[in-house]
Motif scaffolding. Structure first.
Motif, mmCIF file in Angstrom:
data_model
loop_
_atom_site.group_PDB
_atom_site.id
_atom_site.type_symbol
_atom_site.label_atom_id
_atom_site.label_comp_id
_atom_site.label_asym_id
_atom_site.label_seq_id
_atom_site.Cartn_x
_atom_site.Cartn_y
_atom_site.Cartn_z
ATOM 1 N N SER A 10 -3.581 6.831 10.135
ATOM 2 C CA SER A 10 -3.511 5.405 9.819
ATOM 3 C C SER A 10 -3.395 4.598 11.108
ATOM 4 C CB SER A 10 -2.309 5.120 8.915
ATOM 5 O OG SER A 10 -2.457 5.760 7.671
ATOM 6 N N TRP A 23 -7.993 7.933 1.982
ATOM 7 C CA TRP A 23 -6.962 7.609 0.988
ATOM 8 C C TRP A 23 -7.356 8.056 -0.404
ATOM 9 C CZ3 TRP A 23 -6.190 3.493 -2.832
ATOM 10 C CH2 TRP A 23 -4.853 3.419 -3.269
ATOM 11 N N LEU A 24 -8.624 7.946 -0.730
ATOM 12 C CA LEU A 24 -9.119 8.389 -2.037
ATOM 13 C C LEU A 24 -9.670 9.800 -1.927
ATOM 14 C CD1 LEU A 24 -11.141 5.187 -3.005
ATOM 15 C CD2 LEU A 24 -8.991 5.922 -4.056
ATOM 16 N N LEU A 95 -4.321 0.099 -8.939
ATOM 17 C CA LEU A 95 -4.810 0.747 -7.721
ATOM 18 C C LEU A 95 -4.603 -0.151 -6.506
ATOM 19 C CD1 LEU A 95 -6.314 3.263 -6.635
ATOM 20 C CD2 LEU A 95 -8.458 2.013 -7.008
ATOM 21 N N LYS A 98 -0.944 -0.095 -5.522
ATOM 22 C CA LYS A 98 -0.658 1.197 -4.889
ATOM 23 C C LYS A 98 -1.186 1.215 -3.453
ATOM 24 C CE LYS A 98 -1.511 6.171 -5.492
ATOM 25 N NZ LYS A 98 -2.217 7.184 -6.314
ATOM 26 N N ALA A 99 -2.354 0.626 -3.248
ATOM 27 C CA ALA A 99 -2.946 0.571 -1.906
ATOM 28 C C ALA A 99 -2.098 -0.260 -0.953
ATOM 29 C CB ALA A 99 -4.360 0.004 -1.985
ATOM 30 N N GLU A 102 0.883 1.682 0.043
ATOM 31 C CA GLU A 102 0.520 2.717 1.014
ATOM 32 C C GLU A 102 0.384 2.122 2.414
ATOM 33 O OE1 GLU A 102 -0.579 6.352 2.663
ATOM 34 O OE2 GLU A 102 0.083 6.000 0.595
ATOM 35 N N VAL A 141 -7.567 -5.874 -0.529
ATOM 36 C CA VAL A 141 -7.659 -4.413 -0.525
ATOM 37 C C VAL A 141 -9.133 -4.033 -0.526
ATOM 38 C CG1 VAL A 141 -7.233 -2.314 -1.863
ATOM 39 C CG2 VAL A 141 -5.463 -4.092 -1.701
ATOM 40 N N LEU A 143 -11.917 -0.824 -0.441
ATOM 41 C CA LEU A 143 -12.148 0.610 -0.638
ATOM 42 C C LEU A 143 -13.594 0.926 -0.310
ATOM 43 C CD1 LEU A 143 -10.374 0.911 -4.105
ATOM 44 C CD2 LEU A 143 -9.399 1.524 -1.873
ATOM 45 N N LEU A 173 -9.342 3.415 3.018
ATOM 46 C CA LEU A 173 -8.693 2.191 2.557
ATOM 47 C C LEU A 173 -8.489 1.264 3.746
ATOM 48 C CD1 LEU A 173 -6.846 0.433 0.640
ATOM 49 C CD2 LEU A 173 -4.958 1.967 1.329
ATOM 50 N N VAL A 175 -6.567 -2.588 4.307
ATOM 51 C CA VAL A 175 -5.808 -3.693 3.716
ATOM 52 C C VAL A 175 -5.560 -4.725 4.795
ATOM 53 C CG1 VAL A 175 -3.643 -4.369 2.602
ATOM 54 C CG2 VAL A 175 -4.685 -2.155 2.051
#
Length: 216
Positions: A10, A23-24, A95, A98-99, A102, A141, A143, A173, A175
């Motif tokens: 990260s 992340w996914l 989702l 949650k992102a 994270e 966010v 993705l 991910l 953000v």
């Protein structure tokens, strides 16, 4: 990418701008690709966005929750056939929260209600722009699915330097919020043929999740 000599970690590109690689997992990526294909079907499906000056974006887009058009939001495809926008599924809001947790290490309760799904074919790109049409300053966010892209993250004042280029791969991910919420950003190019073969996807999908701050 699995099995790399130096695994990606990260990274904070700026205050409030966080890149979380891989992340996914592959199963989650497959589920999102399947969902994107369903959302892309008419009515209110994948479209070419026409700008007020007459040009067209090379990226094609479908919207959920609120329909984005330059430069605002509506509940219908206001710059097209007028169909009602597709609904925003609650699980996408889960989702997004949650992102954010994270990326920032803290829980988010923001009412995410917009998804912009952008499809990049081999020649598509996105110029530097700001996500400034929302009435909320909640984090955006992002993705990534499919082909790798070069993501350019700039400053909040101008489309010119300083900026940082980072590679976003399938499953990554990104953000950005807080002081970076209105930073200019874009995708100068993709890397065709780099999508995981298991996705069965040619090109790149980018899902951006936002809080509108709008009523009704």
């Amino acid at each position: 990418m699995n099995g790399e000599l130096f695994p990606r970690g990260s990274m904070d590109l700026a205050t409030g701008a966080v890149h979380v690689p891989d992340w996914l997992d592959l199963a989650a990526q497959r589920e999102l690709v399947t969902a994107c294909r369903a959302w892309a079907r008419p009515p209110a499906g994948l479209r070419t966005v026409r700008m007020p000056h007459g040009g067209e974006m090379s990226v094609r887009q479908v919207c959920l929750g609120w329909h984005w058009f330059p430069y605002g939001y509506a509940r219908t495809v206001a710059d097209g056939g007028g169909e009602p926008v597709k609904p925003f599924p609650p699980w996408l809001g889960d989702l997004a929260r949650k992102a954010v947790a994270e990326a920032y290490g803290r829980a988010s309760t923001e009412p995410y209600d917009i998804a912009l799904v952008n499809f990049y074919d081999a020649g598509a790109s996105m110029g530097l722009h700001r996500d400034s049409d929302e009435w909320s300053d909640a984090p955006v966010v992002s993705l990534s699915l499919g082909d790798t892209c070069v993501f350019r993250f700039g400053n909040t004042e101008t489309r010119t330097r300083p900026w940082t280029d980072v590679e976003l791969r399938s499953g990554d991910l990104f953000v950005f919020g807080g002081p970076s919420r209105l930073a200019y950003h874009g995708v100068p190019r993709t890397r065709p043929g780099t999508a995981p073969p298991e996705l069965g996807l040619t090109g790149r999908l980018n899902i951006t999740l936002r809080v509108s701050g709008l009523d009704g």
